[in-house]
Design a protein around this motif. Structure first.
Motif, PDB file in Angstrom:
ATOM      1  N   PHE A  29       0.837  -1.201   0.000  1.00  0.00           N
ATOM      2  CA  PHE A  29       0.000   0.000   0.000  1.00  0.00           C
ATOM      3  C   PHE A  29       0.870   1.248   0.000  1.00  0.00           C
ATOM      4  CE2 PHE A  29      -2.800  -3.064   2.381  1.00  0.00           C
ATOM      5  CZ  PHE A  29      -3.749  -3.207   1.377  1.00  0.00           C
ATOM      6  N   ASP A  30       1.932   1.219   0.783  1.00  0.00           N
ATOM      7  CA  ASP A  30       2.775   2.406   0.896  1.00  0.00           C
ATOM      8  C   ASP A  30       3.513   2.689  -0.407  1.00  0.00           C
ATOM      9  OD1 ASP A  30       3.769   4.467   2.815  1.00  0.00           O
ATOM     10  OD2 ASP A  30       5.695   3.622   2.230  1.00  0.00           O
ATOM     11  N   ASP A  31       4.020   1.642  -1.060  1.00  0.00           N
ATOM     12  CA  ASP A  31       4.689   1.848  -2.346  1.00  0.00           C
ATOM     13  C   ASP A  31       3.722   2.385  -3.393  1.00  0.00           C
ATOM     14  OD1 ASP A  31       7.247   1.150  -1.600  1.00  0.00           O
ATOM     15  OD2 ASP A  31       6.991  -0.967  -2.073  1.00  0.00           O
ATOM     16  N   THR A  32       2.490   1.885  -3.389  1.00  0.00           N
ATOM     17  CA  THR A  32       1.477   2.380  -4.322  1.00  0.00           C
ATOM     18  C   THR A  32       1.211   3.855  -4.072  1.00  0.00           C
ATOM     19  OG1 THR A  32       0.440   0.194  -4.478  1.00  0.00           O
ATOM     20  CG2 THR A  32      -0.903   2.096  -5.102  1.00  0.00           C
ATOM     21  N   ALA A  33       1.071   4.230  -2.793  1.00  0.00           N
ATOM     22  CA  ALA A  33       0.829   5.632  -2.451  1.00  0.00           C
ATOM     23  C   ALA A  33       1.991   6.518  -2.894  1.00  0.00           C
ATOM     24  CB  ALA A  33       0.605   5.761  -0.945  1.00  0.00           C
ATOM     25  N   ARG A  34       3.198   6.078  -2.649  1.00  0.00           N
ATOM     26  CA  ARG A  34       4.362   6.866  -3.033  1.00  0.00           C
ATOM     27  C   ARG A  34       4.446   7.019  -4.547  1.00  0.00           C
ATOM     28  NH1 ARG A  34       8.097   7.900   0.840  1.00  0.00           N
ATOM     29  NH2 ARG A  34       9.775   8.035  -0.700  1.00  0.00           N
ATOM     30  N   PHE A  35       4.141   5.955  -5.275  1.00  0.00           N
ATOM     31  CA  PHE A  35       4.187   6.031  -6.735  1.00  0.00           C
ATOM     32  C   PHE A  35       3.168   7.053  -7.249  1.00  0.00           C
ATOM     33  CE2 PHE A  35       2.811   4.769 -10.967  1.00  0.00           C
ATOM     34  CZ  PHE A  35       4.017   4.595 -11.629  1.00  0.00           C
ATOM     35  N   LEU A  36       1.929   6.980  -6.735  1.00  0.00           N
ATOM     36  CA  LEU A  36       0.894   7.926  -7.169  1.00  0.00           C
ATOM     37  C   LEU A  36       1.253   9.356  -6.769  1.00  0.00           C
ATOM     38  CD1 LEU A  36      -2.370   5.946  -6.304  1.00  0.00           C
ATOM     39  CD2 LEU A  36      -1.444   6.396  -8.588  1.00  0.00           C
ATOM     40  N   ALA A  37       1.977   9.504  -5.663  1.00  0.00           N
ATOM     41  CA  ALA A  37       2.362  10.830  -5.186  1.00  0.00           C
ATOM     42  C   ALA A  37       3.606  11.367  -5.876  1.00  0.00           C
ATOM     43  CB  ALA A  37       2.588  10.786  -3.680  1.00  0.00           C
ATOM     44  N   GLY A  38       4.185  10.592  -6.805  1.00  0.00           N
ATOM     45  CA  GLY A  38       5.389  11.044  -7.482  1.00  0.00           C
ATOM     46  C   GLY A  38       6.625  10.917  -6.620  1.00  0.00           C
ATOM     47  N   MET A  39       6.628   9.944  -5.724  1.00  0.00           N
ATOM     48  CA  MET A  39       7.765   9.703  -4.826  1.00  0.00           C
ATOM     49  C   MET A  39       8.292   8.293  -5.067  1.00  0.00           C
ATOM     50  SD  MET A  39       5.875  11.317  -1.465  1.00  0.00           S
ATOM     51  CE  MET A  39       7.259  11.154  -0.332  1.00  0.00           C
ATOM     52  N   GLN A  40       9.589   8.115  -4.938  1.00  0.00           N
ATOM     53  CA  GLN A  40      10.196   6.826  -5.222  1.00  0.00           C
ATOM     54  C   GLN A  40       9.674   5.744  -4.282  1.00  0.00           C
ATOM     55  OE1 GLN A  40      12.254   5.339  -7.345  1.00  0.00           O
ATOM     56  NE2 GLN A  40      12.662   7.091  -8.667  1.00  0.00           N
ATOM     57  N   PRO A  41       9.183   4.625  -4.822  1.00  0.00           N
ATOM     58  CA  PRO A  41       8.815   3.499  -3.958  1.00  0.00           C
ATOM     59  C   PRO A  41      10.067   2.819  -3.416  1.00  0.00           C
ATOM     60  CG  PRO A  41       8.526   2.911  -6.267  1.00  0.00           C
ATOM     61  CD  PRO A  41       8.910   4.366  -6.237  1.00  0.00           C
ATOM     62  N   SER A  42       9.889   1.838  -2.535  1.00  0.00           N
ATOM     63  CA  SER A  42      11.033   1.128  -1.968  1.00  0.00           C
ATOM     64  C   SER A  42      11.830   0.440  -3.064  1.00  0.00           C
ATOM     65  CB  SER A  42      10.561   0.106  -0.931  1.00  0.00           C
ATOM     66  OG  SER A  42       9.627  -0.802  -1.497  1.00  0.00           O
ATOM     67  N   ALA A  43      13.109   0.242  -2.807  1.00  0.00           N
ATOM     68  CA  ALA A  43      14.030  -0.209  -3.846  1.00  0.00           C
ATOM     69  C   ALA A  43      13.663  -1.555  -4.455  1.00  0.00           C
ATOM     70  CB  ALA A  43      15.448  -0.282  -3.259  1.00  0.00           C
ATOM     71  N   ASP A  44      13.005  -2.439  -3.678  1.00  0.00           N
ATOM     72  CA  ASP A  44      12.672  -3.763  -4.190  1.00  0.00           C
ATOM     73  C   ASP A  44      11.236  -3.868  -4.696  1.00  0.00           C
ATOM     74  OD1 ASP A  44      11.534  -3.435  -1.730  1.00  0.00           O
ATOM     75  OD2 ASP A  44      12.028  -5.437  -0.980  1.00  0.00           O
ATOM     76  N   SER A  45      10.572  -2.738  -4.818  1.00  0.00           N
ATOM     77  CA  SER A  45       9.180  -2.758  -5.274  1.00  0.00           C
ATOM     78  C   SER A  45       9.096  -2.982  -6.782  1.00  0.00           C
ATOM     79  CB  SER A  45       8.487  -1.442  -4.933  1.00  0.00           C
ATOM     80  OG  SER A  45       7.204  -1.377  -5.538  1.00  0.00           O
ATOM     81  N   PRO A  46       8.127  -3.786  -7.251  1.00  0.00           N
ATOM     82  CA  PRO A  46       7.904  -3.931  -8.698  1.00  0.00           C
ATOM     83  C   PRO A  46       7.554  -2.616  -9.385  1.00  0.00           C
ATOM     84  CG  PRO A  46       6.758  -5.658  -7.501  1.00  0.00           C
ATOM     85  CD  PRO A  46       7.247  -4.689  -6.474  1.00  0.00           C
ATOM     86  N   LEU A  47       7.138  -1.614  -8.593  1.00  0.00           N
ATOM     87  CA  LEU A  47       6.771  -0.323  -9.182  1.00  0.00           C
ATOM     88  C   LEU A  47       7.981   0.492  -9.613  1.00  0.00           C
ATOM     89  CD1 LEU A  47       3.913   0.726  -6.731  1.00  0.00           C
ATOM     90  CD2 LEU A  47       3.668  -0.044  -9.091  1.00  0.00           C
ATOM     91  N   VAL A  48       9.159   0.106  -9.164  1.00  0.00           N
ATOM     92  CA  VAL A  48      10.369   0.838  -9.555  1.00  0.00           C
ATOM     93  C   VAL A  48      10.513   0.874 -11.070  1.00  0.00           C
ATOM     94  CG1 VAL A  48      12.891   0.806  -9.491  1.00  0.00           C
ATOM     95  CG2 VAL A  48      11.586   0.441  -7.385  1.00  0.00           C
ATOM     96  N   ALA A  49      10.185  -0.236 -11.735  1.00  0.00           N
ATOM     97  CA  ALA A  49      10.307  -0.282 -13.200  1.00  0.00           C
ATOM     98  C   ALA A  49       9.439   0.785 -13.858  1.00  0.00           C
ATOM     99  CB  ALA A  49       9.919  -1.676 -13.707  1.00  0.00           C
ATOM    100  N   LEU A  50       8.265   1.066 -13.275  1.00  0.00           N
ATOM    101  CA  LEU A  50       7.355   2.052 -13.859  1.00  0.00           C
ATOM    102  C   LEU A  50       7.850   3.482 -13.664  1.00  0.00           C
ATOM    103  CD1 LEU A  50       3.840   0.592 -12.909  1.00  0.00           C
ATOM    104  CD2 LEU A  50       5.112   0.329 -15.045  1.00  0.00           C
ATOM    105  N   THR A  51       8.764   3.682 -12.712  1.00  0.00           N
ATOM    106  CA  THR A  51       9.284   5.035 -12.508  1.00  0.00           C
ATOM    107  C   THR A  51      10.240   5.450 -13.623  1.00  0.00           C
ATOM    108  OG1 THR A  51      11.167   4.299 -11.156  1.00  0.00           O
ATOM    109  CG2 THR A  51       9.098   4.758 -10.010  1.00  0.00           C
TER     110      THR A  51
END
Length: 402
Positions: A29-51
């Protein structure tokens, strides 16, 4: 000969399902929130690729600038004001007619441990962002930007615009906005759970049946920089008299009170006879109320129960709300202290009014009498309506209110 192949195929399928499940679990949840907020998710998050997507990088740069300006212009000044003027805040704060505005709830009541927001807007959903259709991330982020344009510029939501921008999408409703505000306020989201209230105010989770007239909501557990666990509730609820009486929302709130309340850009709804239930509930269950003039009419406060501390300047309602000028409010604000931030529909710094009402200890059981009718005649001429600054927001000049 074929049996080992079938066993191997089943094993591979189970392994793929397990890997997929683990991968999905890593999108927190926190990584999703950070991604939507334009903030880097945690280093091992799958969302890093989308950044790496240029649309996200543009989104991050835009939000970095917008929130930095808002922090300097508004939020830091509100926190300073609250630190000086709120001597003993309660652990719970109530924010009726809020939309997903955790940003200002946190700014005014940063020491609260429980936040309760209630408004008509649906809770919505945020799906696994790694599973969004190819090429749709940019459009999703742009819709989030558009939905926040008014509150970043003027301190309130343009509700109709938010409904259009976050309507039929896999990221919809108030939930993605709550995510953004929590992340940009320095919070870490620990858990998000859909909940419902029955008509007696009882809370239901999972597959529990809340029965008829259920109030749908979300419970978000989060922590600030100090690591202390806190709770944010958002409920999609009708606060008009029929809605407030038919549901258990106010009964649930009563179990958390008395608390502190915030009313901002509330469309003068409690100036009419159709919102007396929530108005009277707030007066009975609030230790303090911070509001602009669109909240509870001054005439509905019991003068023996409350002490009033006016701040800013009262110029009357803008043109969209004729007939809501308050003579008593104007008289009270002749002795107002200045504020260095804007709030409400008159969002310019030197045009905003803010009233802090503090309940006198020991008067909680006093009768809600000694009030006069709130139907005061309008005082012509009304001050001219302010215009949004075109240089502040790139999202056009459409301007609606709740």
């Amino acid at each position: 000969m074929f049996r080992p192949l079938r066993i191997a195929a089943v094993a591979l399928a189970l392994l793929a399902a397990a890997v997929s499940s683990v991968r999905a679990a890593e999108v927190t949840f926190d990584d999703t929130a950070r991604f939507l907020a334009g903030m880097q998710p945690s280093a091992d998050s799958p969302l890093v690729a989308l950044t790496k997507d240029p649309s996200w990088q543009h989104h991050a740069k835009f939000f970095d600038g917008a929130f930095a300006q808002l922090e300097q212009r508004q939020l830091s000044k509100i926190r300073t004001w609250s630190d000086v003027n709120l001597a003993a805040p309660r652990p719970t704060m109530f924010y009726m007619f809020s939309g997903p505005d955790f940003l200002y709830a946190n700014a005014f009541y940063s020491k609260a441990s429980t936040y309760v927001l209630g408004a008509l807007e649906p809770v919505g959903a945020v799906s696994d962002l790694t599973r969004l259709p190819r090429g749709s991330v940019g459009a999703t982020l742009y819709n989030v930007e558009r939905s926040l344009a008014s509150i970043l510029s003027f301190s309130f939501f343009i509700t109709k615009q938010m409904k259009v921008d976050l309507h039929a999408n896999q990221v919809n409703g108030t939930l993605p906005i709550l995510y953004v505000f929590l992340a940009r306020s320095g919070k870490t989201i620990r858990n998000v759970e859909m909940i419902a209230l029955d008509n007696k105010g009882g809370m239901h989770t999972g597959n529990d049946n809340p029965g008829p007239n259920a109030t749908r909501g979300v419970r978000i557990t989060f922590a600030g920089p100090d690591g202390e666990a806190r709770t944010l509730y958002y409920f999609s609820t009708d606060l008009s008299n029929p809605g407030a009486r038919a549901t258990g929302f106010l009964k649930f709130c009563e179990t958390l009170g008395p608390g502190n309340s915030l009313l901002k850009s509330a469309s003068y709804l409690m100036h009419s006879g159709n919102f007396t239930t929530v108005r009277d509930w707030l007066l009975a269950n609030s230790a303090t109320i911070i509001q602009d003039d669109s909240g509870i009419p001054l005439a509905n406060y019991n003068a023996r129960q409350w002490r009033f501390f006016p701040f800013g300047r009262y110029l009357g309602p803008i043109d969209e709300f004729p007939g809501r000028y308050q003579e008593r409010y104007a008289e009270l604000f002749t002795r107002a202290q200045p504020i260095d931030f804007g709030v409400g529909y008159r969002w310019r710094t030197h045009e905003s009014n803010l009233l802090l009402s503090v309940k006198v200890p020991g008067t909680e059981a006093a009768p809600a009498a000694e009030t006069t009718s709130s139907a005061e005649p309008p005082k012509p001429p009304r001050p001219k309506r302010p215009r949004p600054p075109e240089s502040v927001t790139p999202f056009g000049r459409s301007f609606w209110f709740r």
